[in-house]
Motif scaffolding. Sequence first.
Motif, PDB file in Angstrom:
ATOM      1  N   GLY A  74     -57.582  -8.174  -4.112  1.00 32.47           N
ATOM      2  CA  GLY A  74     -58.120  -9.483  -3.708  1.00 32.47           C
ATOM      3  C   GLY A  74     -57.350 -10.071  -2.548  1.00 32.47           C
ATOM      4  O   GLY A  74     -57.927 -10.652  -1.625  1.00 32.47           O
ATOM      5  N   GLY A  75     -56.033  -9.919  -2.564  1.00 31.46           N
ATOM      6  CA  GLY A  75     -55.211 -10.401  -1.451  1.00 31.46           C
ATOM      7  C   GLY A  75     -55.546  -9.698  -0.148  1.00 31.46           C
ATOM      8  O   GLY A  75     -55.601 -10.326   0.917  1.00 31.46           O
ATOM      9  N   MET A  76     -55.790  -8.400  -0.246  1.00 29.02           N
ATOM     10  CA  MET A  76     -56.170  -7.656   0.961  1.00 29.02           C
ATOM     11  C   MET A  76     -57.533  -8.122   1.472  1.00 29.02           C
ATOM     12  O   MET A  76     -57.739  -8.244   2.682  1.00 29.02           O
ATOM     13  CB  MET A  76     -56.158  -6.159   0.671  1.00 29.02           C
ATOM     14  CG  MET A  76     -54.737  -5.628   0.435  1.00 29.02           C
ATOM     15  SD  MET A  76     -54.664  -3.943  -0.172  1.00 29.02           S
ATOM     16  CE  MET A  76     -55.388  -3.036   1.167  1.00 29.02           C
ATOM     17  N   LEU A  77     -58.452  -8.378   0.541  1.00 28.08           N
ATOM     18  CA  LEU A  77     -59.766  -8.893   0.944  1.00 28.08           C
ATOM     19  C   LEU A  77     -59.644 -10.265   1.598  1.00 28.08           C
ATOM     20  O   LEU A  77     -60.311 -10.544   2.604  1.00 28.08           O
ATOM     21  CB  LEU A  77     -60.707  -8.981  -0.253  1.00 28.08           C
ATOM     22  CG  LEU A  77     -61.285  -7.667  -0.757  1.00 28.08           C
ATOM     23  CD1 LEU A  77     -61.982  -7.863  -2.083  1.00 28.08           C
ATOM     24  CD2 LEU A  77     -62.237  -7.085   0.270  1.00 28.08           C
ATOM     25  N   ALA A  82     -59.830 -13.640   6.275  1.00 25.15           N
ATOM     26  CA  ALA A  82     -59.207 -14.642   7.151  1.00 25.15           C
ATOM     27  C   ALA A  82     -59.108 -14.126   8.586  1.00 25.15           C
ATOM     28  O   ALA A  82     -59.382 -14.865   9.537  1.00 25.15           O
ATOM     29  CB  ALA A  82     -57.821 -15.009   6.622  1.00 25.15           C
ATOM     30  N   LEU A  83     -58.755 -12.865   8.754  1.00 26.25           N
ATOM     31  CA  LEU A  83     -58.661 -12.296  10.105  1.00 26.25           C
ATOM     32  C   LEU A  83     -60.027 -12.248  10.786  1.00 26.25           C
ATOM     33  O   LEU A  83     -60.148 -12.541  11.978  1.00 26.25           O
ATOM     34  CB  LEU A  83     -58.024 -10.900  10.057  1.00 26.25           C
ATOM     35  CG  LEU A  83     -56.546 -10.869   9.672  1.00 26.25           C
ATOM     36  CD1 LEU A  83     -56.061  -9.425   9.507  1.00 26.25           C
ATOM     37  CD2 LEU A  83     -55.706 -11.612  10.692  1.00 26.25           C
ATOM     38  N   MET A 181     -61.528 -22.528   9.413  1.00 24.87           N
ATOM     39  CA  MET A 181     -61.561 -22.120   8.013  1.00 24.87           C
ATOM     40  C   MET A 181     -60.710 -20.858   7.797  1.00 24.87           C
ATOM     41  O   MET A 181     -60.054 -20.713   6.765  1.00 24.87           O
ATOM     42  CB  MET A 181     -62.997 -21.871   7.540  1.00 24.87           C
ATOM     43  CG  MET A 181     -63.827 -23.122   7.477  1.00 24.87           C
ATOM     44  SD  MET A 181     -63.153 -24.266   6.268  1.00 24.87           S
ATOM     45  CE  MET A 181     -64.135 -25.683   6.566  1.00 24.87           C
ATOM     46  N   GLY A 182     -60.734 -19.947   8.746  1.00 25.59           N
ATOM     47  CA  GLY A 182     -59.887 -18.747   8.658  1.00 25.59           C
ATOM     48  C   GLY A 182     -58.417 -19.092   8.673  1.00 25.59           C
ATOM     49  O   GLY A 182     -57.622 -18.508   7.928  1.00 25.59           O
ATOM     50  N   LEU A 183     -58.037 -20.066   9.475  1.00 23.54           N
ATOM     51  CA  LEU A 183     -56.656 -20.504   9.525  1.00 23.54           C
ATOM     52  C   LEU A 183     -56.238 -21.161   8.213  1.00 23.54           C
ATOM     53  O   LEU A 183     -55.156 -20.901   7.682  1.00 23.54           O
ATOM     54  CB  LEU A 183     -56.460 -21.489  10.697  1.00 23.54           C
ATOM     55  CG  LEU A 183     -55.038 -21.874  11.035  1.00 23.54           C
ATOM     56  CD1 LEU A 183     -54.225 -20.640  11.419  1.00 23.54           C
ATOM     57  CD2 LEU A 183     -55.034 -22.872  12.173  1.00 23.54           C
ATOM     58  N   ILE A 184     -57.123 -21.970   7.639  1.00 32.02           N
ATOM     59  CA  ILE A 184     -56.851 -22.602   6.343  1.00 32.02           C
ATOM     60  C   ILE A 184     -56.706 -21.542   5.268  1.00 32.02           C
ATOM     61  O   ILE A 184     -55.808 -21.603   4.424  1.00 32.02           O
ATOM     62  CB  ILE A 184     -57.965 -23.603   5.963  1.00 32.02           C
ATOM     63  CG1 ILE A 184     -57.893 -24.825   6.892  1.00 32.02           C
ATOM     64  CG2 ILE A 184     -57.868 -24.018   4.502  1.00 32.02           C
ATOM     65  CD1 ILE A 184     -59.077 -25.745   6.778  1.00 32.02           C
ATOM     66  N   LEU A 185     -57.568 -20.531   5.309  1.00 28.50           N
ATOM     67  CA  LEU A 185     -57.528 -19.462   4.323  1.00 28.50           C
ATOM     68  C   LEU A 185     -56.244 -18.677   4.443  1.00 28.50           C
ATOM     69  O   LEU A 185     -55.598 -18.321   3.484  1.00 28.50           O
ATOM     70  CB  LEU A 185     -58.739 -18.542   4.500  1.00 28.50           C
ATOM     71  CG  LEU A 185     -58.895 -17.375   3.534  1.00 28.50           C
ATOM     72  CD1 LEU A 185     -58.937 -17.872   2.105  1.00 28.50           C
ATOM     73  CD2 LEU A 185     -60.149 -16.603   3.869  1.00 28.50           C
TER      74      LEU A 185
END
Length: 185
Positions: A74-77, A82-83, A181-185
């Motif tokens: 999940g962390g990798m996902l 996010a990237l 949103m990617g930065l927040i994630l």
Amino acid sequence: MDFKPLITLLAIVNPLAIVPFFIHYTQDFSREQRVRTIWIASFSCFVVIAASALLGLQILDFFGISLASFQVGGGMLLLTSALSMLNAQPAEAKTTKGEVDDASARASIAVVPLTIPLLTGPATMSTVVIYADQAKTFFQHAALVGYGVVIALATAVCFAAAKPIARFLGKTGINVMTRLMGLIL
């Protein structure tokens, strides 16, 4: 009450970033078909989040997957999501031309591809399962399900206002929101 799961889910699901897909998939729909698609996609989003919160750990147990392994995956996902978002691409938006054509040809595209994988893909499901493991009380589990309602309502609002949002934000504005949103994630 901890709102971290809600903020995380809003960043992952990011219905604003899916507005261009919604517009594309529903461009030839009547008003009634578009409204039906909005409600089905929103409800399906809630169902995926609620099912992940309430049954996710049991499903992992059934398949013999440890939570630690699931957290790594999940962390990798989340990282790849996010990237992707930092590059202004919706997190789960890996669709082929054939899928787009197939989805456009069907009467309702609300569940696939709008809800799964665009809105609630693997990153969303794994995040909810991990938060469900951390929830110790009935009220914490209920809050996760309630966050699913909030996400569904946010999705319905974004999709209902899709054309004005797209006109107001433009492609650049949507890309900025996706990156934020990617930065927040």
